[in-house]
Motif scaffolding. Structure first.
Motif, PDB file in Angstrom:
ATOM      1  N   ASN B 369       7.519  -0.064  -5.342  1.00  0.00           N
ATOM      2  CA  ASN B 369       7.382   1.400  -5.336  1.00  0.00           C
ATOM      3  C   ASN B 369       7.301   2.005  -6.740  1.00  0.00           C
ATOM      4  O   ASN B 369       7.077   3.207  -6.887  1.00  0.00           O
ATOM      5  CB  ASN B 369       8.562   2.060  -4.605  1.00  0.00           C
ATOM      6  CG  ASN B 369       8.584   1.768  -3.124  1.00  0.00           C
ATOM      7  OD1 ASN B 369       9.609   1.381  -2.574  1.00  0.00           O
ATOM      8  ND2 ASN B 369       7.454   1.925  -2.455  1.00  0.00           N
ATOM      9  N   VAL B 389      -6.181   6.446  -0.584  1.00  0.00           N
ATOM     10  CA  VAL B 389      -5.527   6.131   0.687  1.00  0.00           C
ATOM     11  C   VAL B 389      -5.099   4.673   0.788  1.00  0.00           C
ATOM     12  O   VAL B 389      -4.792   4.178   1.855  1.00  0.00           O
ATOM     13  CB  VAL B 389      -6.413   6.480   1.908  1.00  0.00           C
ATOM     14  CG1 VAL B 389      -6.450   7.967   2.120  1.00  0.00           C
ATOM     15  CG2 VAL B 389      -7.805   5.907   1.787  1.00  0.00           C
ATOM     16  N   ILE B 390      -5.053   3.984  -0.343  1.00  0.00           N
ATOM     17  CA  ILE B 390      -4.594   2.605  -0.289  1.00  0.00           C
ATOM     18  C   ILE B 390      -3.082   2.578  -0.333  1.00  0.00           C
ATOM     19  O   ILE B 390      -2.451   3.559  -0.697  1.00  0.00           O
ATOM     20  CB  ILE B 390      -5.167   1.762  -1.453  1.00  0.00           C
ATOM     21  CG1 ILE B 390      -4.760   2.340  -2.799  1.00  0.00           C
ATOM     22  CG2 ILE B 390      -6.651   1.614  -1.309  1.00  0.00           C
ATOM     23  CD1 ILE B 390      -5.334   1.580  -3.975  1.00  0.00           C
ATOM     24  N   ALA B 391      -2.511   1.438   0.051  1.00  0.00           N
ATOM     25  CA  ALA B 391      -1.057   1.293  -0.008  1.00  0.00           C
ATOM     26  C   ALA B 391      -0.611   1.511  -1.440  1.00  0.00           C
ATOM     27  O   ALA B 391      -1.077   0.840  -2.354  1.00  0.00           O
ATOM     28  CB  ALA B 391      -0.663  -0.096   0.469  1.00  0.00           C
ATOM     29  N   GLY B 392       0.295   2.443  -1.623  1.00  0.00           N
ATOM     30  CA  GLY B 392       0.791   2.712  -2.968  1.00  0.00           C
ATOM     31  C   GLY B 392       0.016   3.799  -3.673  1.00  0.00           C
ATOM     32  O   GLY B 392       0.411   4.305  -4.713  1.00  0.00           O
ATOM     33  N   HIS B 394      -2.085   7.652  -3.153  1.00  0.00           N
ATOM     34  CA  HIS B 394      -1.878   8.863  -2.359  1.00  0.00           C
ATOM     35  C   HIS B 394      -2.958   9.846  -2.756  1.00  0.00           C
ATOM     36  O   HIS B 394      -3.693   9.617  -3.726  1.00  0.00           O
ATOM     37  CB  HIS B 394      -0.491   9.446  -2.619  1.00  0.00           C
ATOM     38  CG  HIS B 394      -0.192   9.652  -4.078  1.00  0.00           C
ATOM     39  ND1 HIS B 394      -0.540  10.785  -4.750  1.00  0.00           N
ATOM     40  CD2 HIS B 394       0.382   8.823  -4.983  1.00  0.00           C
ATOM     41  CE1 HIS B 394      -0.175  10.670  -6.026  1.00  0.00           C
ATOM     42  NE2 HIS B 394       0.381   9.490  -6.191  1.00  0.00           N
ATOM     43  N   GLU B 407       1.569   3.561  -6.995  1.00  0.00           N
ATOM     44  CA  GLU B 407       2.693   2.625  -7.034  1.00  0.00           C
ATOM     45  C   GLU B 407       2.179   1.224  -7.356  1.00  0.00           C
ATOM     46  O   GLU B 407       1.034   0.875  -7.078  1.00  0.00           O
ATOM     47  CB  GLU B 407       3.441   2.641  -5.694  1.00  0.00           C
ATOM     48  CG  GLU B 407       4.179   3.958  -5.473  1.00  0.00           C
ATOM     49  CD  GLU B 407       4.967   3.989  -4.171  1.00  0.00           C
ATOM     50  OE1 GLU B 407       4.939   3.005  -3.418  1.00  0.00           O
ATOM     51  OE2 GLU B 407       5.610   5.027  -3.921  1.00  0.00           O
ATOM     52  N   GLN B 409       2.380  -1.371  -5.938  1.00  0.00           N
ATOM     53  CA  GLN B 409       1.858  -2.158  -4.810  1.00  0.00           C
ATOM     54  C   GLN B 409       0.332  -2.166  -4.717  1.00  0.00           C
ATOM     55  O   GLN B 409      -0.226  -2.957  -3.966  1.00  0.00           O
ATOM     56  CB  GLN B 409       2.477  -1.721  -3.493  1.00  0.00           C
ATOM     57  CG  GLN B 409       2.547  -0.240  -3.256  1.00  0.00           C
ATOM     58  CD  GLN B 409       3.044   0.071  -1.837  1.00  0.00           C
ATOM     59  OE1 GLN B 409       2.693  -0.621  -0.896  1.00  0.00           O
ATOM     60  NE2 GLN B 409       3.835   1.106  -1.692  1.00  0.00           N
TER      61      GLN B 409
END
Lengths: 127, 426
Positions: B369, B389-392, B394, B407, B409
């Motif tokens: 995170n 819109v990927i993980a980590g 926004h 993040e 990630q």
């Protein structure tokens, strides 16, 4: 073979694909809303059958979640309660990021959530 | 089982009209590679590119990273049950092209992720920035379902890696290493005073973009079982896991598993490395119970003294990790686990979604995170469409000036749970 599970979901794809095939309780709402619904069911004596944090797409990055619980109710299962409580705690760490996503992305999130719950069907149907 | 690994050092990749390895340079005939990839009718087009360490290049969204290898002697071939026939691998002689990788990229779904920066602060977080990368961006034919697209890209990567590995068949390796483990009785006789240690290797196994294959079998549909550690060096385990870039185990990680590597370093010195125990991370809770019961059962049956347990992913696998650890400790076998953490951006939240006092020896790959800032790169291989819109990532992660705030990630391999990364508290 008696199908003895219910799928709680906020994913319209799961609702539609399983219509007439499995018992699905669909309700609109966010990821956390769904986890809270699952907890309510566990409180009411249903057992958790799949992990509420299935998938590597993080909670609140995807809005969708589908969780399988037992159709039968018994005394409250402490193991299930522990797992769903931990999941709710974990979910709180992740800010909601799914608002305003384009439809195509939402549909892909729906598909991945569907495949996650679908991966449990052969196991759930095995006995 | 005994395997001799020959390492051929690659210090450059160039496009050429003939594919060959000469004086440490990999020459790639683009047309030949494209022809190979386009044999799959599900792939409409493929673009090849080369990224070198230190360049101002961003590769995204990364699907898999693969090291080319070739089986020179002994039964079977690389990626058994997937590319080669299903013969048991892990013995004989295998050559690997070191210092380079095949990287597959493509937007299979609309929240794709996985960034490899070849320079700048992002490069420090991924081991793949240190490699010369042949990047393949595959475009699907119109209307191809995501499952089929994922499979096509996965196979394209393996095929190209095997094609390139084959170029090394008649070369002389720069370095050679021999890896050998023994049968149960033989091992005890050979190392009577050394602790018996195994590696419990948890495999991602949850659904589309979350799968791992063992000799071509979907790990979801397997029971916990045993592998000779050298089998993974020949590609017995391949990745179909495309989500959670920071802690997914790419096929490169499986081929170069650092737990396997380090256990072999100590094998016969401080411990007796017995075997790998592979187990899955299914979503169905009864599957978890069965698989972790079997992990503990095998640990006891093998009379182990200790195991290292590595997990893959977050949330659902945390439960498998803790179930494995509790049950293995309960049969009298010591555990050390490797994980990463989702401890919130401030690092103050509970790191895992499950915990137990039995898990008292933990190695962490870092906090996924943690917020990082990536500068603009001069060149992007792949596409930045979905960084928001990927993980980590926004909304607003991708700035107008081309920089990214997200993040950790988002970065491929940044908090790898086999420990194949550089993050440290030191």
């Amino acid at each position: 073979m008696a199908v003895s599970f219910v799928i709680l979901t906020n994913n319209p794809l799961v609702r539609d694909r399983y219509a007439g095939q499995y018992s699905v309780e669909y309700q609109e709402g966010g990821y956390m809303d769904l986890l809270v619904r699952v907890r309510d069911k566990v409180h009411a004596g249903h057992k958790l059958l799949t992990h509420p944090l299935s998938g590597s797409v993080k909670p609140n990055e995807t809005p969708y979640k589908s969780v399988m619980i037992s159709q039968k109710r018994g005394t409250m299962d402490l193991g299930s309660l522990s797992v769903i409580e931990e999941a709710i705690t974990a979910c709180r760490k992740f800010p909601v990021r799914y608002e305003g996503l384009p439809q195509r992305v939402l549909e892909d999130f729906q598909l991945v959530d569907f495949t996650l719950i679908d991966s449990a069907i052969p196991s759930a149907s095995a006995f | 089982m005994k395997l001799e690994m020959g390492y051929i050092n690659i210090h450059d990749i160039q496009f050429s009209n003939e594919s060959k390895v000469e004086n440490g340079v990999l020459y790639v005939d683009q047309d030949a590679v494209k022809k190979l990839v386009l044999e799959d009718e599900n792939i409409k087009s493929v673009t090849l590119d080369i990224a070198h360490p230190g360049e101002s290049v961003r590769i995204t969204p990364v699907k898999d990273v693969i090291e080319p290898r070739v089986k020179v002697e002994g039964p079977g071939g690389i990626f058994p049950g997937v590319i080669a026939k299903v013969d048991t691998v892990g013995s004989g002689k295998t050559y690997a092209l070191k210092g380079m990788a095949v990287v597959t990229a493509g937007k299979i779904v609309g929240f794709q992720e996985g960034i490899i920066d070849m320079s700048g602060p992002g490069a420090d977080y991924t081991p793949f920035s240190k490699l010369h990368n042949l990047v393949m961006v595959c475009e699907p034919v119109e209307g191809l379902a995501q499952h089929d697209y994922e499979r096509a890209v996965r196979f394209a990567g393996f095929k190209v890696a095997v094609y390139l590995g084959e170029l090394a068949r008649n070369l002389t390796p720069d370095e050679t290493k021999v890896f050998e483990t023994y049968g149960v009785k033989e091992g005890i006789e050979k190392f009577p005073n050394l602790p018996r240690v195994a590696y419990v290797h948890m495999l991602q196994s949850q659904g589309l973009l979350h799968d791992t294959y063992v000799y071509g079998v979907d790990a979801k549909r397997t029971l916990t079982t045993i592998l000779n550690p050298t089998e993974v060096m020949d590609g017995a385990i391949v990745s179909g896991n495309c989500v959670s870039a920071c802690d997914k185990n790419t096929t490169y990680h499986h081929l170069n598993n650092p737990v396997v590597h380090d256990l072999f370093e100590q094998h016969g010195k401080t411990l007796n490395y017995v075997c790998n125990i592979i187990t899955n991370e299914n979503v169905y809770l009864a599957d978890k119970q069965r698989s972790s019961d079997w992990s503990a059962k095998l640990c006891r049956l093998l009379d182990l003294d200790g195991v290292i347990v590595s997990q893959e992913g977050f949330g659902n696998p945390d439960t498998d990790l803790i179930m494995n650890t509790k049950k293995i400790e309960a049969v009298g076998v010591k555990t050390t686990i490797i994980t990463d953490e989702y401890a919130g951006q401030d690092g103050k939240s509970q790191s895992l979604a499950d915990a137990d006092p039995a898990a008292d020896a933990v190695v962490t790959g870092g906090n996924a995170n943690m917020v990082i800032h990536l500068p603009k790169m001069d060149k992007v291989i792949g596409m930045l469409d979905y960084v928001d819109v990927i993980a980590g990532g926004h909304e607003g992660s991708l700035k107008e000036d081309g920089t990214i705030e997200a993040e950790l990630q988002v970065i491929t391999g940044a908090t790898n749970e086999m420990g194949f990364n550089k993050l440290s508290a030191r």
